[in-house]
Structure formats: C-alpha cells, structure tokens
Design a protein around this motif. Structure first.
Motif, short mmCIF file in Angstrom:
data_model
loop_
_atom_site.label_atom_id
_atom_site.label_comp_id
_atom_site.label_asym_id
_atom_site.label_seq_id
_atom_site.Cartn_x
_atom_site.Cartn_y
_atom_site.Cartn_z
N ARG A 1 0.69 -1.08 -0.07
CA ARG A 1 -0.20 -0.04 0.11
C ARG A 1 0.78 1.21 -0.11
O ARG A 1 1.89 1.60 0.82
N VAL A 2 0.62 2.09 -1.12
CA VAL A 2 1.49 3.43 -1.13
C VAL A 2 0.74 4.73 -0.91
O VAL A 2 -0.35 4.76 -1.60
N GLY A 3 1.15 5.33 -0.10
CA GLY A 3 0.23 6.78 0.19
C GLY A 3 0.92 7.57 -0.91
O GLY A 3 2.11 7.80 -0.63
N LEU A 4 0.16 8.21 -1.70
CA LEU A 4 0.73 9.21 -2.43
C LEU A 4 0.79 10.61 -2.22
O LEU A 4 -0.28 11.24 -1.71
N PHE A 5 1.82 11.32 -1.98
CA PHE A 5 1.95 12.58 -1.61
C PHE A 5 2.22 13.40 -2.84
O PHE A 5 3.07 13.25 -3.46
N ILE A 6 1.41 14.34 -2.76
CA ILE A 6 1.44 15.29 -3.88
C ILE A 6 1.81 16.72 -3.47
O ILE A 6 1.05 17.22 -2.69
N PRO A 7 2.80 17.35 -4.01
CA PRO A 7 3.19 18.65 -3.96
C PRO A 7 2.14 19.82 -4.17
O PRO A 7 1.51 19.39 -5.04
N CYS A 8 2.14 21.01 -3.54
CA CYS A 8 0.98 21.70 -3.70
C CYS A 8 1.16 22.16 -5.13
O CYS A 8 -0.06 22.44 -5.89
N TYR A 9 2.10 22.36 -5.73
CA TYR A 9 2.34 23.22 -6.99
C TYR A 9 1.78 22.02 -7.80
O TYR A 9 1.22 22.55 -9.06
N ALA B 1 -6.76 14.21 3.23
CA ALA B 1 -6.40 15.25 4.32
C ALA B 1 -5.03 15.70 4.46
O ALA B 1 -4.63 16.71 5.10
N GLN B 2 -4.32 15.27 3.40
CA GLN B 2 -2.83 15.78 3.31
C GLN B 2 -2.91 17.24 3.05
O GLN B 2 -3.71 17.83 2.28
N THR B 3 -1.78 17.84 3.32
CA THR B 3 -1.60 19.28 3.21
C THR B 3 -0.12 19.80 2.81
O THR B 3 0.55 18.64 2.44
N CYS B 4 0.49 20.85 2.65
CA CYS B 4 1.64 21.14 2.32
C CYS B 4 2.43 20.42 3.45
O CYS B 4 2.35 20.43 4.38
N CYS B 5 3.80 20.20 3.00
CA CYS B 5 4.59 19.60 3.74
C CYS B 5 5.19 20.49 4.66
O CYS B 5 6.08 20.12 5.73
N GLY B 6 5.25 21.79 4.24
CA GLY B 6 5.85 22.92 5.12
C GLY B 6 7.08 23.44 4.90
O GLY B 6 7.79 24.26 5.35
N GLN B 7 7.65 22.90 3.74
CA GLN B 7 8.99 23.49 3.21
C GLN B 7 8.95 25.02 2.93
O GLN B 7 9.96 25.48 3.38
N CYS C 1 6.53 10.38 -3.54
CA CYS C 1 6.11 11.80 -3.95
C CYS C 1 7.03 11.97 -5.14
O CYS C 1 8.15 11.79 -5.32
N PRO C 2 6.48 12.80 -6.06
CA PRO C 2 7.23 13.26 -7.29
C PRO C 2 7.95 14.32 -7.23
O PRO C 2 7.58 15.07 -7.97
N SER C 3 8.63 14.53 -6.17
CA SER C 3 9.35 15.75 -5.82
C SER C 3 10.19 15.61 -4.73
O SER C 3 10.09 15.17 -3.78
N GLY C 4 11.81 15.73 -5.27
CA GLY C 4 12.84 15.45 -4.40
C GLY C 4 12.75 16.65 -3.17
O GLY C 4 13.13 16.25 -2.12
N SER C 5 12.34 17.76 -3.52
CA SER C 5 12.51 18.76 -2.46
C SER C 5 11.58 18.50 -1.50
O SER C 5 12.00 18.58 -0.31
N CYS C 6 10.39 18.02 -1.60
CA CYS C 6 9.26 17.79 -0.76
C CYS C 6 9.74 16.52 0.08
O CYS C 6 9.67 16.53 1.49
N VAL C 7 10.32 15.62 -0.56
CA VAL C 7 10.73 14.24 0.10
C VAL C 7 11.95 14.68 1.07
O VAL C 7 12.08 14.43 2.14
N ALA C 8 12.82 15.50 0.71
CA ALA C 8 14.03 16.07 1.42
C ALA C 8 13.47 16.82 2.58
O ALA C 8 14.11 16.60 3.79
N MET C 9 12.52 17.30 2.37
CA MET C 9 11.96 18.05 3.62
C MET C 9 11.44 17.21 4.66
O MET C 9 11.66 17.27 5.97
N VAL C 10 10.76 16.07 4.26
CA VAL C 10 10.14 15.14 5.02
C VAL C 10 11.22 14.17 5.90
O VAL C 10 11.36 14.11 6.92
N THR C 11 12.27 13.73 4.97
CA THR C 11 13.32 12.86 5.35
C THR C 11 14.29 13.52 6.16
O THR C 11 15.17 12.93 7.04
#
Length: 260
Positions: free
Chosen positions: A11-19, A47-53, A83-93
């Motif tokens: 099961r994969v949770g898809l995280f999509i960046p705001c833009y 329910a997902q929101t911006c990662c906060g980056q 997530c199809p975004s390195g910057s958002c993933v880097a923020m999280v990890t």
C-alpha cells in the motif's frame, strides 16, 4: 519476476506537492499510473496538506511544525510514501527532525518509508521495463535537493560516484536519447522564495541552464522536480524558445511533449 507477483499487497500513500496539485495535476495522474503498473495499491489521502517546506525555508518554523506533525499522522498508515518531488521528500526525510523529539518512533518510521518517485522505482520496485516510446532528445535536469540531500545521483563537489536514478530509468525508454550537458548538476536558480527575493540572479541561472540544454540539442528538458521545470518553463515561454519541459513521470507513463 514482476513486482506485482512478489508483493501484490503493498500500500502506497501518494504525497502530491502543492504546485503539482494546483498547476500540474497530470504529473500526479502519471505517478499513479506508474505505481499501479508495478503492482502497487495507491491511495491519495485527501487530508494531506503542504509539507511545510516554504515556511521552513523562510524561517517560519512555528508555522511548519503542525504541518510536519500532520504529515506523519496521516501517512504512517501506509507501507510506503511516494512523492514526485525531491525537494518535498528531502523536507520530510531530512528536516522534520526539528519538529519531533529525538528518536520519535512515528517520525523514524516515516523517514524510512518515504521515497522520491525515481528512487522508489529503482531501489524498491526495481523497475526494469516501460512499455512506452519517446523518440526525442532529452536533457536531464538534476535538482539540488535530489542530488545533494537524497543522493539520487553524483554531484561534482563530492568525490563520489552514485547511480543516477532518473538516468537509469530514462535509458530504459525506447527511442529516447539522453543528451550530454556541460554542467549536469548545476542549479536552475529557482530555490522557492529565492526566485522572488533574488529575481535577477534566479533568471540568469535559469537562462544558463536552458542554454546548456539547447547547446546539447535537447527537444525536451525533464526532471524529478516540477518546481525546477516550472521556473525554466516560465523563461522558455517568455523567450519563445523551441524546447519543451516534462516531468519524468510523464515520460515514463507515455505522455508526449505538450501535455502539461
């Protein structure tokens, strides 16, 4: 053996960046298509929101903290987060540790199972074939977060030779020709709010990147971060340059140039 035969229940949770959600929804759709192609059960938690980056990058840590905690709460239900975004993933990890106590088990779990799309396709799914044809000359833009935080490839300032995840995947696409850039790891100049506060420098850096792709004969510029491509595309459109931009998910999912 196809991945779907090895573990059909992932099961994969898809995280999509705001833009991407607001401006380039086809990238999210292409990502789902790719993950399902390799046997993943994909869910998009509404329910997902911006990662906060954006808040964290501009020093508004108190505003980013509840978003970080909300992210961990929502996505810990999944086997993996993609997530199809390195910057958002880097923020999280790499940066959420500022908002959790040391060795917090919920955050540690998120760190270990959150992946950028190309990283997930190569390292987890071991994707070895894409039934698509893309008969174009492609220039690969490597984003700073992808190279320098996620280590999705080698960067010239470090004496390390790493597999370039995006390049590995693109070389599996029939008809696609990767062009050789003079500066394959140079920043595009976007940098989020940097593009606003340092507009002239940002545009100059972006034009340098476009010129490098053009001298190499690229028909299409691709990347794993649509934020970089959004910046470059703005410059390309204003100057009416004959080159397209496409997220790597769109190419791997069989889209053609011109599909935004």
């Amino acid at each position: 053996m196809p991945y779907s035969e090895m573990n059909p229940a992932m099961r994969v949770g898809l995280f999509i960046p705001c833009y991407v959600d607001q401006f380039y929804p086809d990238i999210g759709l292409a990502t789902v298509e790719l993950l399902e192609q390799f046997g993943c059960e994909v869910d998009y938690p509404e329910a997902q929101t911006c990662c906060g980056q954006p808040m964290a990058n501009t020093g508004c840590r108190d505003d980013a903290a509840p978003l970080a905690r909300r992210f961990v709460e929502i996505f810990n239900a999944y086997d993996y987060v993609v997530c199809p975004s390195g910057s958002c993933v880097a923020m999280v990890t790499h940066h959420y540790h500022d908002y959790f106590r040391e060795h917090d088990p919920a955050y540690t779990a998120i760190q270990q199972k959150t992946f950028e799309l190309t990283q997930f396709l190569v390292d987890v799914l071991h994707a070895d074939k894409f039934d698509v044809r893309f008969p174009y000359r492609v220039g690969l833009h490597n984003s700073c977060h992808g190279l320098r935080e996620l280590r999705l490839g080698s960067s010239s300032e470090r004496m390390l030779t790493l597999e370039n995840k995006a390049e590995t995947l693109l070389r599996k696409v029939e008809g696609l020709t990767l062009v050789n850039l003079q500066r394959p790891d140079e920043c595009c100049g976007f940098g989020g709010t940097f593009a606003v506060s340092e507009e002239a420098v940002s545009c100059m850096m972006g034009n340098d990147r476009i010129a490098d792709h053009q001298q190499a004969g690229a028909d299409v510029i691709t990347a794993g971060d649509m934020s970089c491509l959004m910046h470059l595309d703005g410059l390309i459109r204003r100057q009416k340059k004959p080159v397209a931009v496409m997220h790597i998910a769109q190419i791997l999912a069989g889209r053609k140039p011109g599909k935004a």
